[in-house]
Structure formats: structure tokens, C-alpha cells
Design an enzyme around this catalytic site. Sequence first.
Site, PDB file in Angstrom:
ATOM      1  CD  GLU A  71      -2.965  -1.118   2.129  1.00  0.00           C
ATOM      2  OE1 GLU A  71      -2.785  -0.557   3.039  1.00  0.00           O
ATOM      3  OE2 GLU A  71      -4.246  -1.778   1.868  1.00  0.00           O
ATOM      4  CD  GLU A  75      -3.631  -6.404   2.473  1.00  0.00           C
ATOM      5  OE1 GLU A  75      -4.624  -5.679   2.964  1.00  0.00           O
ATOM      6  OE2 GLU A  75      -2.407  -6.012   2.361  1.00  0.00           O
TER       7      GLU A  75
HETATM    8  C1  BGP Z   1      -4.413  -3.233   4.750  1.00  0.00           C
HETATM    9  C2  BGP Z   1      -2.991  -3.512   5.025  1.00  0.00           C
HETATM   10  C3  BGP Z   1      -3.143  -4.644   6.123  1.00  0.00           C
HETATM   11  C4  BGP Z   1      -4.217  -5.349   6.714  1.00  0.00           C
HETATM   12  C5  BGP Z   1      -5.416  -4.831   6.010  1.00  0.00           C
HETATM   13  C6  BGP Z   1      -6.692  -4.889   7.082  1.00  0.00           C
HETATM   14  O1  BGP Z   1      -4.561  -1.891   4.650  1.00  0.00           O
HETATM   15  O2  BGP Z   1      -2.239  -3.720   3.938  1.00  0.00           O
HETATM   16  O3  BGP Z   1      -1.787  -5.042   6.670  1.00  0.00           O
HETATM   17  O4  BGP Z   1      -4.138  -5.117   8.188  1.00  0.00           O
HETATM   18  O5  BGP Z   1      -5.410  -3.546   5.473  1.00  0.00           O
HETATM   19  O6  BGP Z   1      -6.774  -3.907   7.745  1.00  0.00           O
HETATM   20  P1  BGP Z   1      -7.140  -3.921   9.298  1.00  0.00           P
HETATM   21  O7  BGP Z   1      -5.906  -4.760  10.079  1.00  0.00           O
HETATM   22  O8  BGP Z   1      -6.590  -2.572   9.981  1.00  0.00           O
HETATM   23  O9  BGP Z   1      -8.337  -4.490   9.471  1.00  0.00           O
END
Ligand code: BGP
Length: 489
Positions: free
Chosen positions: A198, A387
Site C-alpha cells: 500500500e 488483499e
Molecule cells: C491493509 C493492510 C494490511 C491489513 C488490512 C486490514 O490496509 O495492508 O496490513 O491489516 O489492511 O486492515 P486492518 O488490519 O486494519 O483491519
Amino acid sequence: MGFDKNFLWGGATAANQFEGGWNADGKGPNSSDCCTRGSKKLPRRVTYMTKEGTVDSQMMFTLNAPEGAVFGCFDGYDYPSHEGIDFYHHYKEDIALLAEMGFKTFRLSISWARLYPTGLETEPNPKGIEFYQNVFNELKKHNIEPLVTLSHYETPVGLTNAWNSWADRRTIDCFMRYAKTCFESFGDSVKYWLTFNEINAIEHMPWLAGGVASKDPAVIACAARNQLLASALTVKLAHETNPAFKVGNMVSYAVMYAHTCSPEDVLKTRRIQNNTLFFCDVQCKGVYPKNKLNQYRQRGIEFELTEEDKKILKEGTVDFISFSYYMSTCVSADPEVMANQAGNMVFGVKNPYLKTSEWGWQIDPVGLRVSLNELYSRYELPLFIVENGLGAQDTVEEGQIHDSYRIDYLRAHIEQMKKAVEEDGIDLMGYTSWGCIDLVSASSGEMAKRYGFIYVNKHDDKTGDNSRMKKDSFDWYKKVIATNGEDLA
Ligand code: BGP
């Protein structure tokens, strides 16, 4: 029709969110290790020692450190990355479970500070290399293709303390030393690489995305440029090391809709969307877009891009685009509407057509198809969804976890992904759902926000024995993979 026979089904993780072993075998502390546990209501904080010698902290998302702050971990604070879910000691068992689901690929990141504890060393830590070699051997044993992120929300904190990390060009050399070590040490096992997770997050979350302890727009512009240069140099080095390596970028992509059909709302939406895609423009086309340079000028941000920089960016464009997709948002040109209705973590106005997750993220499967179409028509490069998933609370009932809500979320998104491939002709390489095994949330630092097919008995009050348990979604996803996405029932 349908997905390619080599479609890469799997799941995704990040070292700082699941490895634990934060100081094991010579690993140094990184930016995520200094972030405390938060909750839905309580933001995460970053800890440091002031130049007067007192321990202090600030909120992670708005961190703007006082001069002379030295970042680190201190007694009395609860840092969830320190234990994670202890993949460091459970990797064999965990990989066996992923293999049982039929994973074709597993996305994981390498912890830079495990290889270079402060980021400043000139030789890598052999124990760190050994750990990842063991992990890759285990994956090979199960025929799982690793997909490796070089930098996922962690930077050795030694670099922040030395010169504010990515704000300084010297970090590029340190990163290249680390990338070279990874290519040379793991190149026989790894073919697919991602540079920065990201990367576009550096603009609104400079600490998380780069260990940058400042909110100054000029500092952030430099940090973004330095990461983009490091990314381009990494792509070039990868191809020189092994022409078979495939290197992708990774951007966070929340689709944005205009709140109304008023031309002002549409214009504002496009401008924000363009800004989100500026990183992708540089990594795919090899040049800074004029609209971004113009934005810097208008805001009075002094910004240096040398002829040598331009050459590096041109020579280091990526082989494919990878992205995360969780939600969509709406944009209004009216500041009052924007201020009053901010609906979820990214920002934006609430969409009356969509439901939200327990954490307020708007659930929008069709938005995934929109994003695939937008990215593909803009760049015409292969895409990889690395993701996607639902963060939810799970309850264990008589030794079982009935997570039908998670299955519904994933099914709806995979259906749209299938339509994008079959009906829109999108070139899609694979799909790795986020947090295939429960892990620490990046935004809130909680364990309670779970994404996995595999439940981990670990809780925010630090209780739990770290045992693993299959959820209902485990068998469902196994069937999805076995039928190459044909049976989603
Ligand atoms: C993305 C990141 C991840 C992950 C995901 C979910 O932005 O790349 O590392 O954590 O989001 O977010 P969260 O863990 O805050 O629910």
C-alpha cells in the site's frame, strides 16, 4: 471461460502482524513494534523518549514527533506485534493447514529488521536469513508458491532515529542492501515479489507506511519519492538478478463514487482518485504525472526530482499491479457533507446502498469489479488482488466457528471477480484473501478483528494458548480452490 488453470488462489499476511518473536535471534525493533494495541474506540499510539528523557506517545495516524524524539518500546505498554500469533514458532503447523486448504500461493512479508536489525548494518543477520529459508522450504514441500512483500508496514526504527527514515535519501541505499540480500538468499525459492505494501498510504499514514515521524507535506513528498525510487531500483535489480522474477507494486484501492451526480462532486471524486493513483502511475508508467507536480507547486511544496531520479523511475516499471480492496467510499464537494458523514476508516460519505462491517467499512462487492476495470483500462497490466476480506468478531461455540458472514462476504467478492474475468476480459493473476489465519489488525492493533479461515486462540487481554482451529470458512475456501472458483455455494 472461468479462471486460468494457473490462477493463484491463496491468502495474505504481514510479518509484523503475525510473526511475533519481535526480538528473537537478533531481530531489531521496527516501526510497527512501537505501536500500541488500540480498539474500535481507542486509537493506536506510537511510543518514544523525548530529548528531556521522558517516555511519551502520540496517536499513530496523526503522529508529528517533537524534535529529538527517540522511538522505541518501553515497559508498561502493550505492543501487539511483539507476540503476534507466534508464526515464528508455528510456521510448520500453519503452512500445513494452508496446504490442506489447497493454497497455490501464500503472501507473506519479510521483516527488514530481522535481516538488518537497525537498517544500518552492512552485513545481514544470518539467523534472520535462516528463519525465512526454513519457511520457504516448508512452502516448497507443500507446493505453495510464495508471494513476498519486501516492505509491509514496517521499517527498522533505527532508520527513523538516525534520519527520519524514508524522509532521507540514504534510506534508499539501506533498502537496496536489504533487497539484494533477499534476492540472493531466497531467489531459488521465490519468483513473485512486491515492493511496498500500500505504497499510497504514505500520504495519510506516514508512520505505518514508512516509519516517518512527521505530518509535514514536504517531508511526506520526499518520503514518497524515496520509496518510489527504491521500488524502481528494486524492480531493476530483480530483473538483473533473475529475468524470471516477476515484480509487482501494491496499492490500496478503495473505489470512490461521487456522492451525487452534481458535476462538482464528480470532479472532486476524479481528482481524489487521480491522487490515489499517482503512485501507480509512477510505478507503471515510469514518470511523475504532471497533475501531481502541479499539486506540489500549488501547495508550495519544494520537491526535487533530478534527471537521474527520472531515469531510475523510467527503468524500474513493474511487471504487474497488485492491490488491496476492502470497501468503497463516496466523495462530496460540500465540506459540510464530508465532515458530517464520514463513514469509515479511509474517509468519505456514507453510501445508503451499502451495509458496513462491524468496524464501519462499507461492504461493496461490485466495487471490486469496478476497481478491476478501472485499473486494467488505465494500465493494461496483469492484476493481482492481494488483499480482500472481512474483519469480524468470531465466537467459538462447542469447539466450532460458524462464520457464514465471512463466507458471504468472500463469495460475493469472488463472484464479481469472476464476472470481471469472464465478461470484462480482465487479466487477473490471482487472489489472496487477507489474514487467512487470524492476526493482529494493522489499523487498530486488535486480535478481536479477525479475518482468517483459521482461528487463533489469542486475545487482546493477552490470554489464549495460540492453538489453531478451523472455521467453517476453511472447508468452504478449500472447495472454492479445488473447483478453481466454479463452486462458490
Ligand atoms: C491493509 C493492510 C494490511 C491489513 C488490512 C486490514 O490496509 O495492508 O496490513 O491489516 O489492511 O486492515 P486492518 O488490519 O486494519 O483491519
